[in-house]
Structure formats: structure tokens, C-alpha cells
Write an enzyme that holds these catalytic residues in place. Structure first.
Site, short mmCIF file in Angstrom:
data_model
loop_
_atom_site.label_atom_id
_atom_site.label_comp_id
_atom_site.label_asym_id
_atom_site.label_seq_id
_atom_site.Cartn_x
_atom_site.Cartn_y
_atom_site.Cartn_z
N ARG A 271 0.97 -1.20 0.10
CA ARG A 271 -0.15 0.08 0.04
C ARG A 271 0.95 1.39 0.02
O ARG A 271 1.32 1.74 1.02
CB ARG A 271 -0.91 -0.08 1.22
CG ARG A 271 -1.85 0.83 1.43
CD ARG A 271 -2.77 0.80 2.64
NE ARG A 271 -1.69 1.81 3.39
CZ ARG A 271 -1.77 1.57 4.69
NH1 ARG A 271 -2.25 0.63 5.49
NH2 ARG A 271 -0.80 2.56 5.46
N HIS A 275 -3.16 4.56 4.95
CA HIS A 275 -4.45 3.84 4.99
C HIS A 275 -5.63 4.33 4.53
O HIS A 275 -6.37 3.84 3.61
CB HIS A 275 -4.75 3.39 6.28
CG HIS A 275 -6.16 2.83 6.83
ND1 HIS A 275 -6.35 1.51 6.10
CD2 HIS A 275 -7.21 3.44 7.28
CE1 HIS A 275 -8.11 1.40 6.65
NE2 HIS A 275 -8.29 2.50 7.31
N TYR A 284 4.17 4.46 11.69
CA TYR A 284 4.37 3.17 11.72
C TYR A 284 5.22 2.42 10.49
O TYR A 284 5.45 1.18 10.50
CB TYR A 284 3.17 2.04 11.74
CG TYR A 284 1.99 2.76 10.48
CD1 TYR A 284 1.98 2.06 9.50
CD2 TYR A 284 1.05 3.76 10.88
CE1 TYR A 284 1.22 2.40 8.56
CE2 TYR A 284 0.30 4.07 9.82
CZ TYR A 284 0.27 3.29 8.92
OH TYR A 284 -0.80 3.71 7.76
C1 TPP Z 1 -14.94 -5.90 11.48
C2 TPP Z 1 -14.00 -4.76 11.47
N1 TPP Z 1 -13.00 -4.32 12.16
C3 TPP Z 1 -12.37 -3.42 12.07
C4 TPP Z 1 -12.60 -2.63 11.02
C5 TPP Z 1 -11.81 -1.10 10.80
N2 TPP Z 1 -10.83 -1.20 9.92
C6 TPP Z 1 -11.23 -0.91 8.80
S1 TPP Z 1 -10.12 -1.23 7.65
C7 TPP Z 1 -8.95 -2.02 8.58
C8 TPP Z 1 -7.64 -2.54 8.41
C9 TPP Z 1 -7.65 -3.66 7.23
O1 TPP Z 1 -6.42 -4.27 6.88
P1 TPP Z 1 -6.58 -5.28 5.79
O2 TPP Z 1 -7.53 -6.29 6.05
O3 TPP Z 1 -5.13 -5.52 5.61
O4 TPP Z 1 -6.81 -4.46 4.53
P2 TPP Z 1 -6.25 -3.04 3.97
O5 TPP Z 1 -6.80 -1.98 4.64
O6 TPP Z 1 -4.84 -3.10 3.94
O7 TPP Z 1 -6.71 -3.02 2.46
C10 TPP Z 1 -9.64 -1.87 10.05
C11 TPP Z 1 -9.08 -2.42 11.29
C12 TPP Z 1 -13.36 -2.82 10.31
N3 TPP Z 1 -13.91 -2.14 9.04
N4 TPP Z 1 -14.17 -3.90 10.21
#
Ligand code: TPP
Lengths: 382, 334
Positions: A271, A275, A284
């Protein structure tokens, strides 16, 4: 009979025969991520596909940049950019047949758009307008899904239903590396394998879940290895190599289509942006790491292949960029118009028919709006 | 000449019949859950369905409630009408996220494009001597989730009629089956043509003039018993069986309380934050000038569901209901 005599009468036999239920060896992922671009295998690639991938990647990156810019102008509430991951997004969309289904996560706007969803409609959710701006049935793209991994069992259920009906439909579900820690990831993969559902899971391992690196998510050898525990093949692919992702997904989709069941594909990518626009990634991770990944850029990889084979000249590159600019200009213009929302719509789609209680609340809001309008008219009259 | 008496059927059998009729009427109806196939469910409600319709129509799923409901969402997206069985009330909790975040709001978030006609059957409530995690009254959680219908039968006929309506509904329905009424029998006649009951209508189970007992599911028979016992005290109690908690039938409830001027809400679920608070508020808002006394609640205590040896102290019984009726300020009358 004494206890000792009883013991003597008991003749132990070996336990009933045991054998592994499936041979795990063929399910194991390759030792390293599959690559095509920059290898000899790329020579066999279809020029039309390469050009298409290139054009879509360039559009995709421009889309991300434009959407992020729109957050600064207050036109979008938030935007999770997929810059750096365009190869996964675009290859996922292009690998599907028209009749197949895509189940995107909240980061996968590009995949939805590349599959045909209107660029503005795809942003409806993120601009604070109605949650899902597009009709999921129009392009067979499920709503962008925010609760992590919860879209995965939907993909399994849909694929299973299609197979029960005898339809030639495969579902492709996208999830992030962090999402693989969720229970729904486990349950979806388990159901898919038990039912031999025609579904493919693509994990975009972009290194982080917001701020949390992969080594805090899992102790598995790789995310692709998790497949073995469910009895499905795991595949590892270079997630910045659009051709490789397209090829691996294509094979997995064909396998599912032929009745071979699900596959878990881990695409190793990165990425590049934070975020979301609201995140500060310097808290981080180091710039060095980002720079190392910038040097393995998904667009540059395809461009190099195309130019090396004489399939892309300056004019063609300019045309692709102009097309992307035109898309961005159109997006900008349309996003700069205020959407017209009807507050009464709050009640329209909670149920097929509003409950008596909702009908009352609907009347209440209408009265409030009427009073507001009246007060405004009075103010204007004065 | 002898007349052949119809063998009285139980609520569980009426539910089975409703599932079978729904599956026969519509090939889109699929039953899925834990042990629903070969075994016929731990309460035998799906008995015979896998044999009659095949395992693709009545499916033993892996043991994972979120997965069951989550895959049902995908099946409904593709045009099927899944009927999901949760094995027990407290084991439906793993499916809660799918229920709240997707099942309840998919129609809304897609502006009506993607309705989810899913029925989630949940055996609920106590009174069967179930050990820990087998006797919860979880209806308040579901009631607090917009987008769900919440329905619960108290009679054998309603078990049939309401389940058919739930399966036919284009909206998701949480169908709460009172465990301790599974083996109850009443005048339901499986040989007669069956009716589908509309969702959202309460019924007056017993007419009365003194006060209204507002109740549902497993507490309906208890209230009817209390109403009989109340005659000795000179009270003529009306009993309203809500049948549907969402949508709520304000009309029937309001009409009854306006007539009687007094009301007690009775349910097994805990009182604090329970359905009774909402119902009492609604009644007060609509019947204030007709009320002779505050609306009272007889509910389970606000404790985790008790061990079987203590559950009789927890569950609303006839005496506790009559005590509450006694506190409805009758002195003012004389
Ligand atoms: C069930 C749930 N817990 C927490 C969140 C908050 N949240 C949104 S994105 C994220 C990180 C997701 O990481 P990843 O699965 O690696 O996907 P990326 O953001 O890297 O595409 C979090 C913790 C959420 N959307 N859904």
C-alpha cells in the site's frame, strides 16, 4: 474374576485405520510469488491483454489520485486509496467473465470501476450519499464491504446457489491481509471447501492493516499456506505483476468453473499511500520501505514489457494518459455537483413496506421539513 | 359409527409441516443449519426434509453460525430463500454481526435493489431445564435492530401460519420458537386447509374487562392460566398475544388497554432494557388518559439465565403475574 484376570481378557487391537483425507502436497503454494513480467514467460503474453491492463492501470492510478484530491476539497468523506495495488484491482476485474460476481472490500473501488460500475456511483458511499450507490445486479458487483471479511461468506453462498441452480457463475472475493484474521475468513474458506463452491479468494497482502504489520496478524508461513488447512489449493503471486495476477486468477477461476472448487490466492503487494487520507503512515513505517516498493511499480512493469516488445510508443502512452485525464476530469466535474438526497428516503427501504412505526416517524420528519420550508419562506418574504 | 379423531399435533410438528409446505411450494426455499439434515434438528423440526427434498435443499452445514448466516446472505443475493436454523438462542450470537451488519440492512444500503428474504429460526427461552447457554430470551437484541422482523408464535396454529408468512416475506425475519412450547398441543388440525398469518398483527387470546396482560411466545399460556386464576379474585383479564414484536401492533394493544384501563407486560426476558420497557412506554404514550394505574412489567430478573434448579424462581409465573395485577391501584375504584 480378579481385576488382573479381567485385564488379561482385554486384547488391545490397533485403532481403526487412519489416512489423510486429502494429500496436502498439491495444495501447497509455490516457494515464491509467481511472476511473469520481467521473465521469459512474458514473451507469450497476448498484446491486447497487455495493452488493456496498461490502460486500466493508468486510469486506476489516476482515479485514486483524483479521489484523494476530492477528500481535500471536502467532496469525499474519506478515501482508502489502492495506489500500489492497482495490478490486483485491475487483474481481478478483467479475469472475470461478464456473468461472474465480484465481492469487493472497502478498498476495492478500482476493481468495481474496472468491472463497469460508474466511477461516481462507486464513490456514493464515500461521499456520504446513500450507502451503495450502484445496483449490485447491474454489473454483478456486491456492495463495497466495510466490516472486514464479512463479504467472504456472501461470495461462498452466492457461488453455491449458482451451482445448485446449474448456472456457470464463479464468485471472486477480495480481502486484505488483516481481514484474514477475522473469523468470517475462516468460516468462508471452510464452507467453500466443504461445499466445493465455485469461488476464488484473493488476499491483497499489502503489508499493513492500517498500522499493524503482517507479523502481528499471523504466524503462518504465508497467507496462501492457510489454504492447505481447508483442503483447497493456495497460490502465491506477485501482486504488482498484473500479468501474473491475471494468469493466476484466471487459472483459479477456470478451476472453480470446471467444478474443481475454491482457491486461495495471496497477492504480495504494498500500500503506497496511507491507509486513508486521514491516516499518517509515517507513524508506523519507514520511507525506505515505501521507496523499495515504488521501484517495483505495477504500471512501470507493464509499460516496460510493452515498450520492449515495441507494442507501445510515445503516442500510445500519451493517448492512455489523456484517456485517464478525461476520466478524472469527468469524475471531478460530477463529484463537484451536490447530490440531491431526499430525506424522506430514510424510510423507504428499511422494509419492503414501512412498519406502522416507521410510517409515523416518516410523518414526523415530513412535518418538520414542512415547518422548515415554511420558516424559510417567511424569512425570505420579510 | 365412529368419528376418526385427528391426532393432535405439536408445535414442533406444525413447524415441520410449515417448512415442508413452503419447500414444496417454492423450490427457492432452502433449509440450512447444524444437524438439520440426517438428524432432523435437535428438536426434530426439520425431520424428514432432507429425505424428501434432498440434501441440497435441507443442508447440514459446517458448525459455524456466522458462516451459516453469511452464506445464506449470498444465497439470498442469488434468488434463493434460505431458512436458517440456529440450534439454540445463545448459539445464534456468533451470527450477530452478519445479522446486524448485512441481513438487516442490505435492502436499505442498496436502495431496495438487494432485498434478503431470509428466515432465521431461533429456539428461545427457558423452562426446559436447559443447562447454561440453552435458555436465553434474546429478543431485545433483535428488536433493537432496524430492518428485521421479529416474530414468535404461542399456539400450534400460529407456529404454522407465522412461519409460512416469515418464509414468504421479502424481508428478513427472526423467527423465535418458544422451546418449551415445542411439545404443546392445541386445537390445530393438520388435516384442514392451513392459513398463513399476517406478520405484524397481535391477537386477543382472551377477552376481559379488568386489565390487559400484554405478552408473547412462552408467556402466553402462563398469562392465560393467570387470567383463569384471577377470576377467583374477581378480575376479568384480557390477554393480548403480540405474535410479532417487530412490527409492533400498537392498534390492537392500544384498543385493549383503552378498554380495560390497566396493563401488565409479561415476558421471560430481563426487564431492564427488555421488550417490556418499550411496550410500557408505547402504551403509556397512547393510553395515558385511559390508564387507571401505571403500566407494570413482570419480567425475568436481570441476571444471567439461572441454572435449571433455580429457573422457576426466575420465570414469570401465575403468582407473580397476579401480584402485579393486584398492584394496579384497584383501591381507586371503590
Ligand atoms: C470488523 C472490522 N473491524 C475493524 C474495522 C476497522 N478497519 C477498517 S480497515 C482496517 C484494516 C484492514 O486491513 P486489511 O484487511 O489488511 O486491508 P487493507 O486496509 O490493507 O486493504 C480496520 C481495522 C472494520 N472495518 N471492520
Amino acid at each position: 474374576m480378579t481385576v488382573m484376570e479381567q485385564r488379561g481378557a482385554y486384547r488391545p487391537t490397533p485403532p481403526p485405520a487412519w489416512q489423510p483425507r486429502t494429500d496436502p502436497a498439491p495444495l501447497l503454494p509455490d516457494a515464491r510469488p509467481h511472476r511473469v513480467l520481467g521473465t521469459e514467460a512474458a514473451a507469450g503474453a497476448d498484446p491486447a491483454l497487455l495493452r488493456r491492463l496498461y490502460a486500466e492501470l493508468v486510469r486506476g492510478r489516476r482515479y485514486n489520485a483524483q479521489a484523494t484530491a476530492l477528500t481535500r476539497q471536502g467532496r469525499l468523506a474519506v478515501y482508502p486509496s489502492s495506489t500500489g495495488q492497482e495490478a490486483c484491482e485491475i487483474a481481478a476485474a478483467l479475469a472475470l467473465q461478464e456473468r461472474d460476481w465480484l465481492f469487493p472490500s472497502y478498498r476495492d473501488t478500482l476493481a468495481a470501476v474496472a468491472r463497469g460500475v460508474d466511477p461516481v456511483e462507486a464513490l456514493t458511499l464515500l461521499r456520504g450519499d446513500w450507502h451503495t450507490g450502484y445496483d449490485p445486479y447491474e454489473h454483478r458487483v456486491a456492495p463495497l464491504c466495510t466490516p472486514l471479511a464479512t463479504q467472504l461468506p456472501h461470495a461462498v453462498g452466492l457461488a453455491h446457489a449458482a451451482r445448485l441452480k446449474g448456472d456457470d457463475v464463479v464468485a471472486l472475493a477480495l480481502v486484505g491481509d488483516g481481514g484474514t484474521s477475522e473469523g468470517d475468513f475462516h468460516e468462508a474458506l471452510n464452507f467453500a471447501a466443504v461445499w466445493q463452491a465455485p469461488v476464488v479468494f484473493l488476499v491483497q497482502n499489502n503489508g499493513f492493516a492500517i498500522s499493524v504489520p503482517l507479523d502481528r496478524q499471523t504466524a503462518a508461513p504465508s497467507l496462501a499456506h492457510k489454504a492447505v488447512g481447508y483442503g483447497m489449493p493456495g497460490r502465491l503471486v506477485d501482486g504488482n505483476d498484473a500479468l501474473a495476477v491475471h494468469e493466476v486468477l484466471g487459472e483459479a477461476l477456470a478451476h472453480a468453473r470446471a467444478g474443481g472448487g475454491p482457491t486461495l490466492v495471496e497477492a504480495v503487494t504494498y500500500r503506497i499511500d496511507a491507509h486513508t487520507n486521514a491516516d499518517d503512515a509515517t507513524r508506523y513505517r519507514d520511507d525506505d520501505e515505501v521507496e523499495a516498493w515504488r521501484a517495483h511499480d505495477p504500471i512501470a512493469l507493464v509499460e516496460r514489457e510493452l515498450t520492449a516488445r515495441g507494442l507501445l510508443d510515445e503516442d500510445a502512452i500519451r493517448a492512455v494518459r489523456e484517456d485517464a485525464e478525461a476520466m478524472a476530469a469527468d469524475l471531478r466535474e460530477r463529484m463537484n455537483q451536490d447530490p440531491a438526497l431526499d430525506p424522506m428516503d430514510l424510510f423507504t427501504h428499511v422494509y419492503a413496506e414501512p412498519t406502522p412505526q416507521l410510517a409515523e416517524q416518516c410523518d414526523q420528519l415530513r412535518a418538520e421539513l414542512d415547518a422548515e420550508a415554511e420558516a424559510e419562506a417567511e424569512g425570505a418574504g420579510r | 359409527m365412529t368419528t376418526v379423531a385427528v391426532k393432535p399435533a405439536t408445535m414442533a410438528q406444525a413447524l415441520t409441516r410449515a417448512l415442508r409446505d413452503a419447500m414444496a411450494a417454492d423450490p427457492a426455499v432452502h433449509v440450512m443449519g447444524e444437524d438439520v439434515g440426517t438428524l432432523g434438528g435437535v428438536f426434530r423440526v426439520t425431520d424428514g426434509l432432507a429425505k424428501e427434498f434432498g440434501e441440497d435443499r435441507c443442508t447440514d452445514t459446517p458448525l459455524a453460525e456466522a458462516g451459516i448466516l453469511g452464506t445464506a446472505v449470498g444465497m439470498a443475493m442469488y434468488g434463493l430463500r434460505p431458512v436458517v436454523e440456529m440450534q439454540f438462542d445463545a448459539f445464534a450470537y456468533p451470527a450477530f454481526e452478519q445479522l446486524v451488519s448485512h441481513v438487516a440492512r442490505m435492502r436499505n444500503r442498496t436502495r431496495g435493489a438487494m432485498p434478503l428474504p431470509i428466515t432465521v429460526r431461533v429456539p428461545y427461552g427457558g423452562g426446559i431445564g436447559g443447562v447454561e447457554h440453552h435458555s436465553d430470551s434474546s429478543e431485545a437484541y433483535y428488536m433493537a435492530t432496524p430492518g428485521l422482523h421479529v416474530v414468535t408464535p404461542a399456539t400450534v396454529a400460529d407456529a404454522y401460519g407465522l412461519l409460512r408468512a416469515a418464509i414468504a416475506s421479502d424481508d428478513p425475519v427472526v423467527f423465535l420458537e418458544p422451546k418449551r412450547l415445542y411439545w404443546s398441543k392445541d386445537a390445530w388440525n393438520p388435516e384442514e386447509p392451513q392459513t398463513v398469518e399476517p406478520i405484524g398483527r397481535a391477537v386477543v387470546r382472551r377477552r376481559g374487562r379488568s386489565a390487559t396482560l400484554i405478552t408473547y411466545g412462552p408467556s402466553v399460556p402462563v398469562c392465560l392460566e393467570a387470567a383463569e386464576a384471577a377470576r377467583a379474585e374477581g378480575w376479568d383479564l384480557e390477554v393480548v398475544d403480540l405474535r410479532s414484536l417487530v412490527p409492533f401492533d400498537d392498534e390492537t394493544v392500544t384498543a385493549s388497554v383503552r378498554r380495560t384501563g390497566r396493563a401488565v407486560v409479561v415476558h421471560e426476558a430481563g426487564g431492564f432494557g427488555g421488550p417490556g420497557g418499550e411496550i410500557a412506554a408505547r402504551v403509556t404514550e397512547r393510553c395515558f388518559h385511559h390508564l387507571e394505574a401505571p403500566v407494570l412489567r413482570v419480567a425475568g430478573f436481570d441476571v444471567p439465565y439461572p441454572p435449571p434448579m433455580l429457573e422457576r424462581h426466575h420465570l414469570p409465573g401465575v403468582d407473580r403475574i397476579l401480584d402485579a395485577v393486584g398492584r394496579l391501584q384497584w383501591e381507586a375504584e371503590s
